[in-house]
Design an enzyme around this catalytic site. Structure first.
Site, PDB file in Angstrom:
ATOM      1  N   GLU A 490      54.094  -8.862   7.744  1.00  0.00           N
ATOM      2  CA  GLU A 490      54.430 -10.314   7.117  1.00  0.00           C
ATOM      3  C   GLU A 490      53.706 -11.368   7.631  1.00  0.00           C
ATOM      4  O   GLU A 490      53.233 -11.081   8.775  1.00  0.00           O
ATOM      5  CB  GLU A 490      56.157 -10.152   7.986  1.00  0.00           C
ATOM      6  CG  GLU A 490      56.930  -9.232   7.192  1.00  0.00           C
ATOM      7  CD  GLU A 490      58.512  -9.113   7.963  1.00  0.00           C
ATOM      8  OE1 GLU A 490      58.553 -10.020   8.815  1.00  0.00           O
ATOM      9  OE2 GLU A 490      59.344  -8.294   7.644  1.00  0.00           O
ATOM     10  N   HIS A 513      62.649 -12.104   5.156  1.00  0.00           N
ATOM     11  CA  HIS A 513      63.065 -11.474   6.456  1.00  0.00           C
ATOM     12  C   HIS A 513      64.241 -12.491   7.084  1.00  0.00           C
ATOM     13  O   HIS A 513      63.976 -13.090   8.214  1.00  0.00           O
ATOM     14  CB  HIS A 513      61.743 -11.377   7.694  1.00  0.00           C
ATOM     15  CG  HIS A 513      62.382 -10.450   8.751  1.00  0.00           C
ATOM     16  ND1 HIS A 513      61.136  -9.786   9.106  1.00  0.00           N
ATOM     17  CD2 HIS A 513      63.565 -10.205   9.212  1.00  0.00           C
ATOM     18  CE1 HIS A 513      62.056  -8.999  10.226  1.00  0.00           C
ATOM     19  NE2 HIS A 513      63.226  -9.215  10.163  1.00  0.00           N
TER      20      HIS A 513
END
Length: 630
Positions: A490, A513
């Site tokens: 990420e 997220h």
């Protein structure tokens, strides 16, 4: 405190958090049409007077002229100021009361409001030296006593000459007029008080910069209430921790640094060297290498549910307590899971994109209600269990699988294997933790075991799903859709690009997220985690720690608290008590809790004890960390 030592304390922005005349202006100008401009002018004049760029008398004259205040408004001012006493003065009220004979308030403010405020802290009226208002027959403030030396330039130094104080004199203040006392040769030390405001011209002249009264008492060995000044405890908060969390640490008196993004291992290794408290979210990895550089670290706060990004074993070995927020964002994640299940079952995401492209596709093909469908939950913890309840209330048939025996809520059915769950359910929602064993628990084999046309939702951890296998299943039509909020790799911040094989797939919802990223969840987390860390720092309480034995302790009263963290070996408690007995130290209370690796002993003792006893307690074999609170 030795009788020969006298403390000279300023009032505005030192004893109180604010400049009193600024607050008086808010009261007296409440109904003035030019209120905002006049208040700004008062603040500007105050600052110029405090940093020495405007003479004090000029500053005073200009402010009183703008204020246009009256005697009855002084009562309102006093009530307002009582709520604005500086936090560290509130914390050390007992010290001020016990040493009131040797504490003097010398201020360019006014006795009319200063005396009622400081009297609550035991400071005597005769020890207050300040200006005096002059009122007219209608009780309007029209002037000040111009004979009072404190209405003139260098008035504080002149006042000290007149009252003829003997012995060592320490000055505490935030303004240039406070420094002038030391510059005149009338004080031994000048402490620049920066808890409320920091003026570079003043701090550059100080013998010591004091972020709080705790700091001043500590460096002079006078701190009887707090074992360590909170202003020396450095807090580093990463990854956009909510402002409430930042404010709570600051209100406690800690020195707080905020960085909006995550940090790499190398960056954190350098940054953490002087940090006492670290706050992170899910992207920052606290590795053994990082912890080996953490010379002063007492606690880590994970402002999220998971703690797999933290090396908990090494934290335990080094005596670093870790706290998380196991419940605070549960509802937010569950609501997102429900929403995504509905969206996927109706292909809402694809239909919305098509509409934005001008395509009208009104069809029921491939669209289903969720009522009556079989929901399979993998991981029946706090989130999985609450999802179970909400989904059942919406008419779904709920099944779950967990490696740990968990009590079923409502009519949920526990299945005995992951394969059975995958074969049975129309929708699979993942809510497992981030342990390494969970890597790719949903891989090519598991996806093949899912029913054709099923959907998959992953709001847990990025590494638990094999992304290439998921992509193939979507493209082949084996799965009807998926929602993914977490990814194996990420971006560290919002400026980095997002890269994934899932981009552009049909009926695929990708989110950055944000399962727990609601204002409610972030506020709950921001209140919960700092509260637990501060409890641990202040009292030794480890309740809700993820890596320490959990002890919920009573408040510390009229005693010193000895905190002994050690390897879980036989006989340590006996050694602690034998040392205390050898030095005839009375135990007021004692608490012990162990886990498989470490023991945590809290001993409350009478205040009188030998420093040698402390040295021996620290030297017990197997000691990891020793702290003393009082």
């Amino acid at each position: 405190m030795p009788q020969s030592t006298k403390f000279i304390i300023d009032f505005d922005s030192t004893f109180t958090q604010v400049e009193a005349l600024d607050i008086l202006g808010e009261i007296s100008l409440a109904n003035d049409p030019q209120r905002d401009q006049k208040l700004k002018a008062i603040v500007d004049i105050t600052d110029k007077g405090m940093d020495g760029s405007l003479t004090f008398r000029e500053s005073l004259e200009l402010r009183l002229e703008i204020l246009n205040a009256s005697k009855d408004q002084i009562s309102d001012l006093i009530e307002a100021l009582k709520k604005k006493v500086s936090k560290s003065f509130e914390r050390n009220k007992e010290f001020l009361q016990e040493n009131s004979n040797d504490i003097y308030i010398i201020s360019n403010g006014f006795k009319d409001f200063i005396i009622p405020i400081v009297a609550d802290y035991g400071i005597q009226k005769d020890n207050v030296f300040a200006n005096e208002f002059i009122y007219d027959q209608l009780d309007r403030i029209v002037d000040f006593n111009r004979e009072n030396p404190l209405s003139k330039n260098n008035g504080k130094a002149e006042t000290i000459k007149q009252i003829n104080l003997e012995g060592d004199i320490y000055v505490i203040g935030d303004g240039y007029t406070d420094y002038e006392i030391k510059a005149s040769g009338l004080a031994n030390k000048f402490y620049a008080f920066t808890e409320n405001v920091s003026r570079p011209r003043v701090t550059s002249q100080a013998d010591h910069i004091a972020p709080s009264l705790d700091e001043i008492l500590y460096v002079n060995n006078l701190n009887k209430k707090f074992s360590y000044p909170k202003s020396r405890i450095k807090v580093l908060l990463l990854e956009n921790v909510h402002q409430i969390g930042v404010d709570l640490f600051k209100e406690e008196g800690y020195e707080v640094e905020v960085i909006s993004s995550a940090m790499s291992e190398e960056e954190l290794c350098e940054k953490i060297k002087n940090i006492s408290i670290l706050g992170i979210r899910s992207k920052t990895n606290v590795t053994k290498k990082v912890l080996d550089n953490a010379n002063r670290l007492l606690s880590i706060g994970a402002f999220c549910i998971g703690t797999n990004q933290i090396d908990l074993d090494t934290c335990q070995e080094k005596g670093i307590a870790v706290f998380n927020a196991p419940f605070s964002n549960t509802r937010s994640v569950v609501e997102m899971a429900i929403a995504e299940i509905i969206f996927l079952m109706r292909s809402f995401a694809d239909k919305s994109v098509a509409m934005h492209q001008g395509k009208w596709d009104k069809s029921a093909t491939g669209s289903f209600e969720i009522r009556g469908k079989k929901l399979g939950i993998i991981g029946y913890g706090n989130i999985g269990a609450q999802l179970s309840v909400l989904a059942e209330n919406m008419g779904m048939n709920v099944f779950y699988y967990d490696v740990i025996e968990k009590l079923a809520l409502g009519n949920a059915t526990k299945l005995n294997s992951l394969e059975e769950l995958l074969n049975t359910c129309d929708i699979i929602s993942l809510h497992v933790d981030g342990r390494k064993d969970n890597k790719n628990i949903i891989g090519k084999k598991e996806i093949a075991a899912m029913k054709k046309g099923a959907i998959l939702v992953n709001l847990s951890r990025g590494h638990v799903v094999e992304i290439p296998a998921l992509k193939d299943a979507i493209l082949s039509g084996h799965l009807a859709g998926c929602a993914v909020d977490v990814f194996p790799e990420e971006p560290k911040n919002n400026s980095e690009p997002f890269v994934s094989e899932l981009i552009g797939l049909p009926n695929t919802i990708l989110t950055p997220h944000i399962g727990g990223s609601t204002l409610e969840a972030q506020e709950n987390i921001a209140r919960f985690v700092p509260g637990k860390i501060m409890e641990y720092i202040n009292t030794g309480n480890t309740y809700n720690s993820v890596n320490f034995p959990n002890i919920q302790l009573p408040f510390l009263k009229d005693a010193h608290r000895l905190i002994h963290l050690h390897q879980n070996e036989p006989g340590v408690l006996a050694k602690i008590n034998q040392i205390l007995a050898n030095y005839e130290i009375n135990i007021v209370g004692q608490y012990l809790k162990t886990n498989e690796r470490i023991g945590y002993v809290i001993t409350d003792i009478d205040k009188a004890y030998s420093p040698d006893a402390i040295d021996e307690l620290k030297s017990i074999k197997g000691t990891i960390r020793f702290r003393m609170l009082y």
